[in-house]
Design an enzyme around this catalytic site. Structure first.
Site, PDB file in Angstrom:
ATOM      1  N   GLU A 171      -2.014 -13.664   2.892  1.00 57.07           N
ATOM      2  CA  GLU A 171      -1.784 -12.348   3.516  1.00 57.07           C
ATOM      3  C   GLU A 171      -2.016 -11.245   2.491  1.00 57.07           C
ATOM      4  OE1 GLU A 171       2.264 -13.054   4.771  1.00 57.07           O
ATOM      5  OE2 GLU A 171       1.613 -13.906   6.666  1.00 57.07           O
ATOM      6  N   GLU A 228      -1.736  -7.138   8.317  1.00 55.48           N
ATOM      7  CA  GLU A 228      -0.439  -7.371   8.958  1.00 55.48           C
ATOM      8  C   GLU A 228       0.251  -6.050   9.288  1.00 55.48           C
ATOM      9  OE1 GLU A 228       3.873  -9.386   7.834  1.00 55.48           O
ATOM     10  OE2 GLU A 228       2.110  -9.911   6.653  1.00 55.48           O
ATOM     11  N   CYS A 230       3.329  -5.331   9.233  1.00 54.43           N
ATOM     12  CA  CYS A 230       4.320  -5.012   8.199  1.00 54.43           C
ATOM     13  C   CYS A 230       3.684  -4.370   6.974  1.00 54.43           C
ATOM     14  CB  CYS A 230       5.071  -6.275   7.769  1.00 54.43           C
ATOM     15  SG  CYS A 230       6.366  -6.805   8.911  1.00 54.43           S
ATOM     16  N   CYS A 279       8.766 -10.975  11.455  1.00 50.03           N
ATOM     17  CA  CYS A 279       9.071  -9.796  10.648  1.00 50.03           C
ATOM     18  C   CYS A 279       8.525  -8.515  11.261  1.00 50.03           C
ATOM     19  CB  CYS A 279       8.540  -9.974   9.229  1.00 50.03           C
ATOM     20  SG  CYS A 279       6.803 -10.464   9.146  1.00 50.03           S
TER      21      CYS A 279
END
Length: 639
Positions: A331, A347, A349, A427
């Site tokens: 990631e 991502e 987040c 998350c």
């Protein structure tokens, strides 16, 4: 070091149709939906086990207080499934606790926006549950409490205790600010005291594997003025990347290579890090804590490092949507200009973390480029992470999707062509909820004598300088009006958006510096700003190999994309006409283009000019894609 502070979300009342709709969606739909998800009540969704783990941890602690021996389970894995674990063990990912903390934080900001006694009561019950799972020494972590408390802090690199603490601390501060209730804040301060003692000068010489503890400790410091928390944050930052590597010591290993530590941003002491590397979320969470620490300790060297890292990300490693972390492997950031569209990880987040980092840099360095990045992320790569009904989510935010490839190409299986109801590693959904609920806190910053306008939306804002009513048509005409009820003389500074070529103010002779237009305010005043949003054709740096000969369409802060629903299959066969005339209907954009006619079934043929037919192309805001079912999508088009 001259620094600004954000105007509290509590003092910003959003009335803007666009953003009010988003914050109300979070309050009415997303937060209740996520509570069900945390309780494993969403049909056909990945189970969370989060609330279940806290209940079990509380029960186990109560038994231990009574002298009842409890079983011990494995602590060697990252994920525990009910399919292969004892029914009395921890379930889920080792960082599962953080989801409940983020949910409480989202509730906190939502309560600042709108009073909701039922929601507050539900959050109170969640706070009681967390506090019931706190050990006598202050420690809170359901994974180790359930499976083996003697192993606590034995695997900082992988097992996220300090990460979970960070989210709990941020939730405790947010809930205290929102409600005045200090139960969770006191609990996380007890935990922070335990951490400070455990990792102090005479304690464990470690630091977090997944960063966030640093900026959370700063939030505790801001809320309590306890310098121990600032000192501990600085300690974690100063230790990171020094040799001998703590993670080698922890695991009784000899890595033999600094490369093994890029993932955790622990390959070099932080002040020597000038390039963003490794896991993108971890990176921007660390950089946020570094920026906070630099401000409070007047550490110019650390701030200069943050500036270099911010520029490396935004000038070489950021998608046009504000996505970062291009590789699904780790990631992670890869290398400069490596920004594949169909393999993108990006991502949700990570974009949220970039907003955290940008806001903190804005507090330390008054430059519009930080607010520009916040705006880019908020309107594009973050909003895309949640469906318009608030009940499904993207973890990964690609810039090109071919549904068949997502299903049949193992390299692209991280890319989903439809949003998911939930994730076992969840998350992103609560992260979106907490950021959007706290949107008001990103709009304005201020010093003793300057009020900075960073984002534009209709709202009322209260400051010690003035009460300001803002009427915004920023997303349509670009016109924003400020009615200023002045309390004392001050300067107001308006950000000039990065996308804006033509702007004007009703008040003359602004002083312009670092992307802000400054005006002196001595009495009640009314200022109208107009930032003309134009449709633009944007190209990449030619070092972005995937986009040679391609362009993206933008208008104002929005990036646009093509969808199969409007343009048919095989979007790669489309190209934009030369110097096209664009039409904007208030949301979508249309323009003339061409579709290549593909004739025959031969895999290879002698080259000849393509045969094309004229078509009308329709572009929609990127954040809205995949809200009409599964279909192809592409941000970039041949030009």
């Amino acid at each position: 070091m001259n620094c600004s502070k954000p105007v509290s979300n509590k003092n910003v009342k959003i009335t803007d149709k666009f953003w009010k709709e988003k914050t109300e969606l979070v309050r009415k739909k997303v937060i209740p939906y996520q509570w069900k998800a945390l309780n494993n009540e969403i049909e056909n969704a990945e189970p969370s086990f989060c609330v279940r783990n806290f209940r079990l941890a509380a029960e186990i602690l109560e038994k231990r207080k009574k002298g009842i021996e409890t079983p011990v389970f494995s602590t060697g894995e990252w994920h525990y499934s009910y399919k292969n674990e004892n029914e009395n063990s921890f379930f889920g990912w080792v960082f599962q606790d953080s989801d409940l903390a983020k949910w409480i934080e989202a509730v906190s900001y939502s309560l600042q926006n709108t009073e909701d006694k039922n929601l507050e009561s539900l959050a109170d019950s969640a706070v009681d549950l967390i506090c019931a799972a706190q050990a006598e020494n202050g420690y809170i972590n359901t994974f180790y409490t359930i499976n083996n408390p003697k192993k606590a802090f034995s695997n900082l690199r992988d097992h996220h205790e300090l990460y979970c603490f960070g989210h709990l601390a941020e939730a405790g501060v947010a809930y205290y600010y929102a409600t005045g209730k200090s139960k969770l804040l006191k609990a996380v301060c007890r935990y922070a005291d335990f951490i400070a003692d455990t990792f102090g000068d005479n304690g464990i010489k470690g630091y977090d594997g997944h960063e966030i503890a640093e900026m959370a400790l700063i939030k505790l410091y801001e809320a309590t003025e306890n310098k121990k928390y600032l000192y501990t944050a600085k300690l974690f930052i100063d230790r990171r990347g020094t040799k001998p590597y703590y993670f080698d010591i922890e695991h009784n290993e000899n890595s033999g290579s600094d490369l093994n530590y890029f993932y955790n941003q622990a390959h070099l002491p932080v002040r020597q890090q000038k390039e963003a590397v490794g896991h993108a979320v971890r990176a921007v969470y660390l950089y946020s804590g570094m920026a906070d620490t630099a401000r409070y300790t007047n550490d110019k060297e650390l701030l200069d490092t943050c500036k270099a890292l911010f520029d490396d990300i935004t000038n070489k490693k950021m998608y046009i949507t504000g996505g970062i972390g291009s590789s699904c492997v780790g990631e992670a950031f890869t290398f400069a200009y490596d920004l594949p569209n169909d393999l993108a990880y990006a991502e949700t987040c990570a974009s949220i973390g970039l907003v955290f980092f940008a806001r903190r840099m804005l507090q330390a360095d008054y430059n519009s480029k930080y607010a520009d990045v916040m705006e880019r992320c908020l309107y594009n790569g973050i909003l895309s992470g949640m469906a318009e009904d608030g009940k499904s989510f993207f973890y990964v935010n690609p810039l090109e999707v071919h549904p068949q490839a997502c299903k049949n190409d193992s390299r692209k299986r991280h890319v989903k062509s439809t949003r998911q109801k939930w994730f076992d590693c969840a998350c992103c959904p609560p992260n979106i909820a907490r950021l959007l609920s706290d949107y008001g806190e990103y709009c304005f910053t201020e010093t003793d004598n300057v009020f900075f306008v960073n984002l534009y939306q209709s709202c009322t804002v209260t400051s010690d300088k003035a009460d300001i009513e803002i009427q915004s048509d920023y997303l349509q005409s670009g016109k924003v009006t400020f009615n200023i009820n002045t309390k004392k003389p001050f300067k107001i500074a308006f950000r000039i958006p990065y996308w804006c070529n033509y702007f004007e103010f009703s008040k003359s002779n602004p002083f312009i510096k670092n992307g802000y237009a400054y005006f002196d305010i001595d009495e009640n005043d009314k200022i109208t700003a107009c930032f003309k949003p134009e449709i633009k054709i944007i190209k990449c740096n030619p070092n972005v190999r995937e986009n040679i000969g391609k362009a993206a369409i933008t208008r104002g802060p929005f990036v646009y994309c093509l969808e199969e629903k409007d343009n048919g299959k095989n979007l790669h066969l489309l190209r934009l006409a030369h110097n096209p005339k664009f039409f904007f209907n208030g949301e979508s954009i249309t323009a003339k283009g061409y579709r290549e006619d593909f004739c025959g079934n031969a895999l290879y043929t002698e080259y000849s000019e393509a045969t094309e037919k004229l078509v009308e192309l329709t572009f929609i805001p990127y954040y809205k894609w995949a809200n009409r079912g599964e279909n192809e999508m592409s941000v970039y088009i041949r030009y």
